[in-house]
Scaffold this active site. Sequence first.
Site, PDB file in Angstrom:
ATOM      1  N   ASP A   1       0.791  -1.238   0.000  1.00 16.73           N
ATOM      2  CA  ASP A   1       0.000   0.000   0.000  1.00 16.73           C
ATOM      3  C   ASP A   1       0.823   1.288   0.000  1.00 16.73           C
ATOM      4  O   ASP A   1       0.265   2.377   0.063  1.00 16.73           O
ATOM      5  CB  ASP A   1      -0.949   0.005   1.212  1.00 16.73           C
ATOM      6  CG  ASP A   1      -0.208  -0.136   2.538  1.00 16.73           C
ATOM      7  OD1 ASP A   1       0.936  -0.646   2.535  1.00 16.73           O
ATOM      8  OD2 ASP A   1      -0.762   0.269   3.572  1.00 16.73           O
TER       9      ASP A   1
ATOM     10  N   GLU B   1      10.462  -4.146  12.562  1.00 11.87           N
ATOM     11  CA  GLU B   1      11.657  -3.591  11.894  1.00 11.87           C
ATOM     12  C   GLU B   1      12.863  -3.658  12.827  1.00 11.87           C
ATOM     13  O   GLU B   1      13.942  -4.126  12.447  1.00 11.87           O
ATOM     14  CB  GLU B   1      11.430  -2.121  11.493  1.00 11.87           C
ATOM     15  CG  GLU B   1      10.273  -1.884  10.535  1.00 11.87           C
ATOM     16  CD  GLU B   1       8.946  -1.631  11.236  1.00 11.87           C
ATOM     17  OE1 GLU B   1       8.846  -1.919  12.454  1.00 11.87           O
ATOM     18  OE2 GLU B   1       8.011  -1.152  10.571  1.00 11.87           O
TER      19      GLU B   1
END
Length: 361
Positions: free
Chosen positions: A219, A302
């Site tokens: 996205d 992350e």
Amino acid sequence: MTPECAQTSLCRYTRGAACDKEAGSRAGAARVAVGSAVAVAAMDATGPHSQQPRVVLRLPPCWLLTAALLSLLLLLAYYCSGWSGEALQVQELARQMGCSPATLAATTTPPPPQRTVYVITPTYRRPEQLAELTRLAQTLMHVPALHWLVVEEEAPTTALVSELLASTDIPYDHLVGPMPEEYKNKPGTKARGVSQRNRGLQWIRANATTGVLYFGDDDNAYNIRLFEEMRSTERVAMWPVGLVTDYGISTPVVADGKFKGFYDGWIGGRKFPVDMAGFAVSVEFLLQRPNASMPYKVGFEEDRFLKSLAPFEPHEIELKANNCTKVLVWHTQTKKNKPSAALDMKKYNNTNLVLLKKIIV
Ligand code: UGA
Ligand code: MN
């Protein structure tokens, strides 16, 4: 000119110069002056060829050397000055295209092989999925030397996603990375896209030896220049990501070309407070870290992945996008759409809507 001399092509070069048959008859040779060179016409007085003089051109060695050098120079000039057929064709093509032969040569010479960028995209079935993947596919179609790993959450793979991938010219693999049962059954927020990213890492470990890996969510909005920035990653590279948190951006802080820290709306005790779209890792480096993977820890995906690449410290980050002064990727979040209303089959049976309803969610 004697008739014998006239029969030989060499004598024709004498242009009427005396053909001394007398002098040659004893030694079986006639000497003919050709400019300052000397030609010797060998005469066979006894054999059946007595009337056919054998002509030998005898040039002084310095002349032979000069002639050989001249020929060599001519040959060199021929290739360098573009007299060859190929060069003429290039010149003609350049003339037709209205550019210089040098420009044409530069644009037609194949570039050296590039490191492949492996983009791992987790995706799942939802109303926006095809719209997101269409947009991303059409961005990636502009990037050379890219391999797209599209990883769905559940088997079997979606036919419409397969169809979309097959319609692009991007090298890709369509994979499935289901979430392990132990995490699936855990209450609370799920770590999104993690099982798929780990499946992508597994594919890279099994299939690649060189290149760069990037986690490209379906996205986001990507500038194609980003992929050229990350292509040279030696270990871990980073750059700014737009539209992240209230700060509007997540980026390494850089001063005097050096890493100084991180700017992100949520630090949360992370060693690497960055967005998923803000870094790339070289395949070579990943392969040196066989245990590196992404944890199922919401908000820390992350950070924990980058920590699993240890030993690796923030000051070792390769700063891209002009020392982190350009925004080449945006964390756009598409508005969530409700699933479409049910189709009135009485009213629309035998219409295009039956087919369209199979496409939309
Ligand atoms: C942010 C980060 O940019 C993500 O990389 C991170 O995974 C996510 O937060 C998180 O920590 O949960 P965000 O925009 O909030 O991303 O998340 P999504 O865009 O909804 O999902 C990230 C990726 O995972 C997308 O490619 C999406 O298609 C995929 N995803 C999401 C799934 O495969 N399954 C899901 O249930 C949800
Ligand atoms: Mn997102």
